[in-house]
Motif scaffolding. Structure first.
Motif, PDB file in Angstrom:
ATOM      1  N   GLU A  78     -14.473  -6.021  -0.650  1.00  0.00           N
ATOM      2  CA  GLU A  78     -15.906  -5.933  -0.327  1.00  0.00           C
ATOM      3  C   GLU A  78     -16.397  -4.481  -0.324  1.00  0.00           C
ATOM      4  OE1 GLU A  78     -17.554  -6.288   3.457  1.00  0.00           O
ATOM      5  OE2 GLU A  78     -19.397  -7.221   2.799  1.00  0.00           O
ATOM      6  N   ASP A  79     -16.982  -4.060   0.782  1.00  0.00           N
ATOM      7  CA  ASP A  79     -17.732  -2.805   0.758  1.00  0.00           C
ATOM      8  C   ASP A  79     -16.876  -1.548   0.587  1.00  0.00           C
ATOM      9  OD1 ASP A  79     -19.986  -4.288   0.960  1.00  0.00           O
ATOM     10  OD2 ASP A  79     -20.362  -3.905   3.083  1.00  0.00           O
ATOM     11  N   ARG A 132      -9.632  -9.101   2.046  1.00  0.00           N
ATOM     12  CA  ARG A 132     -11.050  -9.357   2.349  1.00  0.00           C
ATOM     13  C   ARG A 132     -11.814  -9.594   1.054  1.00  0.00           C
ATOM     14  NH1 ARG A 132     -15.088  -5.613   6.026  1.00  0.00           N
ATOM     15  NH2 ARG A 132     -15.056  -4.191   4.247  1.00  0.00           N
ATOM     16  N   LYS A 184     -19.539 -10.914   6.730  1.00  0.00           N
ATOM     17  CA  LYS A 184     -20.968 -11.295   6.849  1.00  0.00           C
ATOM     18  C   LYS A 184     -21.190 -12.796   6.917  1.00  0.00           C
ATOM     19  CE  LYS A 184     -22.447  -7.002   4.599  1.00  0.00           C
ATOM     20  NZ  LYS A 184     -21.146  -6.453   4.197  1.00  0.00           N
ATOM     21  N   GLU A 196     -21.571 -10.015  11.550  1.00  0.00           N
ATOM     22  CA  GLU A 196     -22.128  -8.665  11.544  1.00  0.00           C
ATOM     23  C   GLU A 196     -23.586  -8.634  11.117  1.00  0.00           C
ATOM     24  OE1 GLU A 196     -19.256  -6.641   9.048  1.00  0.00           O
ATOM     25  OE2 GLU A 196     -19.035  -8.388   7.768  1.00  0.00           O
ATOM     26  N   ASP A 241     -22.716  -2.773  10.017  1.00  0.00           N
ATOM     27  CA  ASP A 241     -23.528  -3.784   9.333  1.00  0.00           C
ATOM     28  C   ASP A 241     -24.519  -4.421  10.293  1.00  0.00           C
ATOM     29  OD1 ASP A 241     -22.919  -4.202   6.478  1.00  0.00           O
ATOM     30  OD2 ASP A 241     -20.870  -4.345   7.212  1.00  0.00           O
TER      31      ASP A 241
HETATM   32 MG    MG Z   1     -18.939  -4.383   6.856  1.00  0.00          MG
END
Ligand code: MG
Ligand code: COA
Length: 288
Positions: free
Chosen positions: A34-35, A66, A94, A129, A155
């Protein structure tokens, strides 16, 4: 449940960090698609994580992957790339609804049956989040595949338009909401990242505060954060000794017919006994 005092992230495309992570004695290793992974590195991250799951010995560390959030458009390819190599768990960021967990759970169960693995052997941890996620905790936390809820402070602050401060007052309500939901459904609450990773004193203070709130572990992003976080989320010798004294003296006082009694000038009754037992449980999980 696996002990998750310190949950270390690294970008899934970073082979060097992944190989470093298995030398650190960290509770959980979360290889990120992810991020932490740039948009033009998503495919490389999938391949690198699959390779790590096949080739590396993670020892006692839990191996997690993740994926991107459900609805991002990347999630299906992410989960399919790593599942065949049996990670210990999938982390979904999320999360805002029960259905999003159910989506992953169905895919995982299909893989478990196909490979002949025990059903439920691949666990799910979720990031909550966003404002919607916090609002829907009651439904989300009831999902039987879940082990833990990870609260994402940055987040969440972005989601509600809060300004982050050092003592994180702006996050307190949501942090406690996550702890309450986790306790109600027997899940592990995992606290925010200290992004200022060079400031070990700030990390210590934030970790100890999180542990006092009731979190059982914390997300981390750098090797230097492993030791201070593990320490903060392990009951101290003094805390264990005091909890043992409460359990012993409580029994004796019950036999004398007293529900409340005095220990070192403090009133002890049932809620303090329950709390002492929680401390001992956490100590036992860590072999103390
Ligand atoms: Mg995050
Ligand atoms: N996991 C494993 N190893 C890590 C690591 C991590 N998260 N972060 C740093 N390291 C390693 C480095 O590779 C380096 O290894 P070496 O000594 O063998 O060369 C060593 O630890 C020291 O790293 P350092 O130079 O202090 O850090 P950096 O400047 O390279 O990186 C960050 C700093 C914050 C960019 C990096 O720690 C990072 O990417 N963390 C993870 C971020 C992430 O995943 N975010 C998404 C989830 S919130």
């Amino acid at each position: 449940m696996h002990s998750r005092r310190a949950l270390l992230y690294m970008p899934g495309d970073n082979w060097k960090m992944i190989t470093k992570s298995i030398t650190l004695g960290v509770d959980s290793i979360c290889m990120d698609m992810e991020d932490g992974t740039a948009i033009n590195k998503k495919a490389e991250a999938r391949e690198t994580i699959a390779k790590a799951l096949q080739e590396l010995d993670f020892g006692a560390s839990e191996k997690l992957a993740r994926i991107n959030s459900v609805g991002s458009g990347w999630e299906q390819e992410d989960i399919e790339a790593v599942l065949p190599f049996h990670p210990d768990g999938i982390v979904i960021p999320k999360v805002e609804s029960f259905e999003q967990v159910e989506w992953a759970s169905r895919i995982i169960e299909t893989a478990e049956l196909k490979h002949g693995w025990p059903v439920n052997s691949v666990r799910v941890l979720i990031g909550v989040e966003t404002a919607k996620g916090i609002l829907n905790l009651k439904e989300i936390a009831a999902h039987p595949r879940l082990d833990a809820i990870i609260f994402g402070g940055e987040d969440f602050a972005a989601s509600i338009g809060a300004t982050r401060t050092k003592d994180a007052v702006e996050l307190l309500y949501a942090r406690q909401a996550v702890i309450v939901a986790c306790t109600a459904f027997d899940l592990q609450p995992i606290d925010i990242v200290t992004i200022d990773y060079k400031d070990i004193e700030a990390l210590r203070v934030e970790s100890e505060f999180g542990a006092r709130l009731g979190f059982v572990g914390k997300q981390i992003i750098h090797p230097a954060q492993v030791e201070p976080v593990q320490k903060a989320f392990t009951p101290s010798d003094e805390a264990i000794a005091y909890a043992k004294r409460i359990v012993e003296t409580f029994e004796a006082s019950q036999k004398e017919g007293k529900g409340a009694y005095s220990l070192d000038g403090k009133m002890i009754d049932m809620p303090l006994l329950k709390n002492a037992k929680k401390v001992l449980e956490r100590g036992l999980d860590r072999g103390l």
